[in-house]
Design an enzyme around this catalytic site. Structure first.
Site, PDB file in Angstrom:
ATOM      1  N   LYS A 118       0.799  -1.228   0.000  1.00 27.23           N
ATOM      2  CA  LYS A 118       0.000   0.000   0.000  1.00 27.23           C
ATOM      3  C   LYS A 118       0.833   1.279   0.000  1.00 27.23           C
ATOM      4  O   LYS A 118       0.539   2.244   0.701  1.00 27.23           O
ATOM      5  CB  LYS A 118      -0.979   0.013   1.199  1.00 27.23           C
ATOM      6  CG  LYS A 118      -1.763  -1.238   1.422  1.00 27.23           C
ATOM      7  CD  LYS A 118      -2.268  -1.893   0.161  1.00 27.23           C
ATOM      8  CE  LYS A 118      -3.363  -1.159  -0.531  1.00 27.23           C
ATOM      9  NZ  LYS A 118      -3.681  -1.848  -1.829  1.00 27.23           N
ATOM     10  N   GLY A 178      -6.232   7.880  -2.849  1.00 28.19           N
ATOM     11  CA  GLY A 178      -5.072   8.393  -3.590  1.00 28.19           C
ATOM     12  C   GLY A 178      -4.593   9.738  -3.069  1.00 28.19           C
ATOM     13  O   GLY A 178      -4.153  10.585  -3.854  1.00 28.19           O
ATOM     14  N   HIS A 222       7.360  -7.476  -4.075  1.00 24.07           N
ATOM     15  CA  HIS A 222       7.245  -7.012  -2.690  1.00 24.07           C
ATOM     16  C   HIS A 222       8.358  -7.624  -1.836  1.00 24.07           C
ATOM     17  O   HIS A 222       8.388  -7.412  -0.628  1.00 24.07           O
ATOM     18  CB  HIS A 222       5.900  -7.456  -2.087  1.00 24.07           C
ATOM     19  CG  HIS A 222       4.725  -6.597  -2.464  1.00 24.07           C
ATOM     20  ND1 HIS A 222       4.734  -5.223  -2.384  1.00 24.07           N
ATOM     21  CD2 HIS A 222       3.475  -6.932  -2.896  1.00 24.07           C
ATOM     22  CE1 HIS A 222       3.550  -4.754  -2.752  1.00 24.07           C
ATOM     23  NE2 HIS A 222       2.774  -5.759  -3.075  1.00 24.07           N
ATOM     24  N   SER A 251      -4.348   2.682   4.655  1.00 23.00           N
ATOM     25  CA  SER A 251      -4.697   2.143   3.342  1.00 23.00           C
ATOM     26  C   SER A 251      -4.824   0.617   3.412  1.00 23.00           C
ATOM     27  O   SER A 251      -5.779   0.025   2.878  1.00 23.00           O
ATOM     28  CB  SER A 251      -3.609   2.555   2.338  1.00 23.00           C
ATOM     29  OG  SER A 251      -3.899   2.055   1.071  1.00 23.00           O
ATOM     30  N   ARG A 262       6.156   5.023   1.313  1.00 26.11           N
ATOM     31  CA  ARG A 262       5.054   5.919   1.661  1.00 26.11           C
ATOM     32  C   ARG A 262       5.016   6.130   3.169  1.00 26.11           C
ATOM     33  O   ARG A 262       5.416   5.222   3.929  1.00 26.11           O
ATOM     34  CB  ARG A 262       3.737   5.281   1.210  1.00 26.11           C
ATOM     35  CG  ARG A 262       2.538   6.183   1.334  1.00 26.11           C
ATOM     36  CD  ARG A 262       1.272   5.458   0.899  1.00 26.11           C
ATOM     37  NE  ARG A 262       0.171   6.394   0.764  1.00 26.11           N
ATOM     38  CZ  ARG A 262      -1.090   6.044   0.561  1.00 26.11           C
ATOM     39  NH1 ARG A 262      -1.415   4.760   0.450  1.00 26.11           N
ATOM     40  NH2 ARG A 262      -2.042   6.947   0.452  1.00 26.11           N
ATOM     41  N   GLY A 296       2.045   2.675  -3.071  1.00 27.47           N
ATOM     42  CA  GLY A 296       2.056   3.337  -4.373  1.00 27.47           C
ATOM     43  C   GLY A 296       2.474   2.397  -5.499  1.00 27.47           C
ATOM     44  O   GLY A 296       2.823   2.846  -6.598  1.00 27.47           O
ATOM     45  N   THR A 297       2.386   1.096  -5.240  1.00 26.15           N
ATOM     46  CA  THR A 297       2.750   0.088  -6.242  1.00 26.15           C
ATOM     47  C   THR A 297       1.940   0.277  -7.526  1.00 26.15           C
ATOM     48  O   THR A 297       2.492   0.299  -8.639  1.00 26.15           O
ATOM     49  CB  THR A 297       2.441  -1.326  -5.686  1.00 26.15           C
ATOM     50  OG1 THR A 297       2.923  -1.406  -4.355  1.00 26.15           O
ATOM     51  CG2 THR A 297       3.035  -2.408  -6.546  1.00 26.15           C
ATOM     52  N   THR A 298       0.620   0.405  -7.362  1.00 24.51           N
ATOM     53  CA  THR A 298      -0.279   0.500  -8.521  1.00 24.51           C
ATOM     54  C   THR A 298       0.085   1.733  -9.358  1.00 24.51           C
ATOM     55  O   THR A 298       0.035   1.708 -10.592  1.00 24.51           O
ATOM     56  CB  THR A 298      -1.737   0.596  -8.039  1.00 24.51           C
ATOM     57  OG1 THR A 298      -1.951  -0.391  -7.036  1.00 24.51           O
ATOM     58  CG2 THR A 298      -2.716   0.391  -9.177  1.00 24.51           C
ATOM     59  N   TRP A 299       0.449   2.792  -8.676  1.00 29.53           N
ATOM     60  CA  TRP A 299       0.834   4.032  -9.370  1.00 29.53           C
ATOM     61  C   TRP A 299       2.089   3.791 -10.213  1.00 29.53           C
ATOM     62  O   TRP A 299       2.145   4.146 -11.395  1.00 29.53           O
ATOM     63  CB  TRP A 299       1.078   5.129  -8.329  1.00 29.53           C
ATOM     64  CG  TRP A 299       1.062   6.523  -8.872  1.00 29.53           C
ATOM     65  CD1 TRP A 299       0.873   6.903 -10.169  1.00 29.53           C
ATOM     66  CD2 TRP A 299       1.231   7.722  -8.119  1.00 29.53           C
ATOM     67  NE1 TRP A 299       0.916   8.269 -10.274  1.00 29.53           N
ATOM     68  CE2 TRP A 299       1.135   8.789  -9.027  1.00 29.53           C
ATOM     69  CE3 TRP A 299       1.457   7.999  -6.774  1.00 29.53           C
ATOM     70  CZ2 TRP A 299       1.267  10.124  -8.616  1.00 29.53           C
ATOM     71  CZ3 TRP A 299       1.585   9.316  -6.370  1.00 29.53           C
ATOM     72  CH2 TRP A 299       1.485  10.365  -7.276  1.00 29.53           C
TER      73      TRP A 299
HETATM   74  P1  A3P Z   1      -5.254   4.861  -0.410  1.00 26.13           P
HETATM   75  O1  A3P Z   1      -5.822   3.609   0.150  1.00 26.13           O
HETATM   76  O2  A3P Z   1      -4.649   5.739   0.652  1.00 26.13           O
HETATM   77  O3  A3P Z   1      -6.181   5.609  -1.284  1.00 26.13           O
HETATM   78  P2  A3P Z   1      -0.587  -0.029  -3.610  1.00 26.13           P
HETATM   79  O4  A3P Z   1      -0.748   0.277  -5.043  1.00 26.13           O
HETATM   80  O5  A3P Z   1       0.861  -0.127  -3.186  1.00 26.13           O
HETATM   81  O6  A3P Z   1      -1.409  -1.200  -3.194  1.00 26.13           O
HETATM   82  O7  A3P Z   1      -1.114   1.239  -2.821  1.00 26.13           O
HETATM   83  C1  A3P Z   1      -2.465   1.570  -2.878  1.00 26.13           C
HETATM   84  C2  A3P Z   1      -2.623   3.033  -2.559  1.00 26.13           C
HETATM   85  O8  A3P Z   1      -2.200   3.814  -3.691  1.00 26.13           O
HETATM   86  C3  A3P Z   1      -4.066   3.383  -2.293  1.00 26.13           C
HETATM   87  O9  A3P Z   1      -4.014   4.456  -1.341  1.00 26.13           O
HETATM   88  C4  A3P Z   1      -4.517   3.831  -3.674  1.00 26.13           C
HETATM   89  O10 A3P Z   1      -5.681   4.628  -3.663  1.00 26.13           O
HETATM   90  C5  A3P Z   1      -3.308   4.600  -4.156  1.00 26.13           C
HETATM   91  N1  A3P Z   1      -3.201   4.714  -5.617  1.00 26.13           N
HETATM   92  C6  A3P Z   1      -3.527   3.786  -6.550  1.00 26.13           C
HETATM   93  N2  A3P Z   1      -3.302   4.255  -7.769  1.00 26.13           N
HETATM   94  C7  A3P Z   1      -2.825   5.515  -7.632  1.00 26.13           C
HETATM   95  C8  A3P Z   1      -2.420   6.541  -8.555  1.00 26.13           C
HETATM   96  N3  A3P Z   1      -2.463   6.356  -9.861  1.00 26.13           N
HETATM   97  N4  A3P Z   1      -2.001   7.712  -8.042  1.00 26.13           N
HETATM   98  C9  A3P Z   1      -1.956   7.920  -6.709  1.00 26.13           C
HETATM   99  N5  A3P Z   1      -2.330   7.000  -5.798  1.00 26.13           N
HETATM  100  C10 A3P Z   1      -2.755   5.810  -6.244  1.00 26.13           C
END
Ligand code: A3P
Length: 316
Positions: free
Chosen positions: A72, A284, A132, A162, A154, A74-77
């Site tokens: 959690k 996010g 991870h 998160s 983060r 910022g992996t997805t980002w």
């Molecule tokens: P929140 O739960 O605080 O909203 P991961 O990708 O490592 O699992 O982390 C997930 C977190 O990154 C979540 O935070 C999610 O909403 C946020 N997130 C996902 N995509 C994002 C993006 N494109 N830009 C910024 N934050 C993002």
């Protein structure tokens, strides 16, 4: 080290995992999961198997890009940003994010790649993967080759909140949300999948100082605060540049939370472990922890972070 552990390490025989599990420290996590501690890190059995398979089978190419992160953070980002930087899609047709969830665009080594046996040998270079795994458990070929690692860290309080929301998505209505106090206790004790997360972050941070050409250490908060500067830094680390401001804006928009959250592909369907595609896009933002932490929780975690990071130069 016991005989089973030694032979598992020697052969990386992932089939023999159950013998190993019976010898490892175990903790219940979020009520429904059993985590096992291997070399200081907590794993689900499947990820432990995936870790051994990754160590045994993954052969990094010199130009591979490995995204690394704790949960959690910022992996997805990054799974969206990095492919956009590398491929610079001109429109939706050549943007895989339009059709696939970011976790399918960039696959995780110890999960999808080696548990589902993806054929990665034919992927065009540069290949982009995610992990991870803590630095010390990366396969040697990642450490030895010239492939690049991009780490994202983060704020621990935001990552915790998160995670708590994320794990609650797996619970039934009858179960209701998991107690945040119990989740916090686990977090403070370092019990977390792929955790302790503070150690995860610190180890990559320290390595990034030593191997600065190989490991780029990014912070979610800085990406939010100054996306253009941070994406330029990331692109330059990956040996890419933008022809003009529009190209940079295009990458930022394509990987933005607002766009991804609202794409059809991310609004429905499941990814793995029963998580919905949409559960990876919550708020996010930064600082949401303030809506959940008591003064006592804040002081306790701040103290743990201070002690852990003291003298390292790290502040997240
Ligand atoms: P929140 O739960 O605080 O909203 P991961 O990708 O490592 O699992 O982390 C997930 C977190 O990154 C979540 O935070 C999610 O909403 C946020 N997130 C996902 N995509 C994002 C993006 N494109 N830009 C910024 N934050 C993002």
């Amino acid at each position: 080290m016991t005989t089973t552990q030694a032979s598992l390490l020697a052969t990386s025989d992932s089939q023999d995992i159950s013998n190993l599990l019976s010898e490892l420290p175990k903790q219940t996590w979020f009520e429904d999961f059993e985590l096992y501690q291997w070399q200081g890190t907590w794993y689900l059995p499947a990820h432990l198997e995936g870790m051994f398979a990754t160590q045994k089978l993954f052969q990094a190419r010199e130009d591979d890009i490995i995204i690394a992160s704790s949960l959690k953070s910022g992996t997805t980002w990054l799974k969206s940003l990095v492919p956009c930087i590398i491929n610079c899609p001109q429109g939706d047709d050549d943007d895989p994010l339009t059709k696939y969830h970011p976790h399918r665009v960039v696959n995780t080594l110890e999960a999808r790649v080696f548990l589902d046996n993806l054929d990665i040998s034919t992927l065009p270079s540069p290949r982009i993967f995610h992990t991870h795994l803590p630095y010390n458990s990366l396969p040697d070929s990642i450490k030895i080759s010239n492939c690049k690692i991009v780490y994202i860290a983060r704020n621990a309080k935001d990552a915790f909140v998160s995670l708590w929301h994320f794990m609650n998505k797996l619970r039934t209505q009858e179960q209701g949300p998991f107690s945040i106090d119990k989740a916090f206790e686990s977090f403070c004790n370092g019990v977390q999948l792929f955790g302790p997360s503070l150690d995860h972050v610190l180890e990559y941070w320290n390595k990034s100082l030593v191997f600065s050409n190989k490991i780029l250490f990014l912070k979610y908060e800085e990406l939010k605060r100054n996306p253009k500067e941070q994406v330029l830094k990331l692109a330059s680390f990956l040996g890419k540049s933008f022809a003009n401001d529009e190209e940079l804006d295009n990458v930022l928009w394509r990987s933005s939370f607002e766009r991804l959250k609202n794409l059809d592909v991310n609004k429905s369907g499941n990814i793995n472990l029963g998580f919905t595609n949409s559960s990876f896009f919550r708020l996010g933002t930064t600082g949401d922890w303030k809506n959940y932490f008591t003064q006592e929780m804040q002081e306790r975690l701040d103290q743990i972070i201070r002690l852990k990071y003291e003298g390292s130069g790290l502040d997240v």
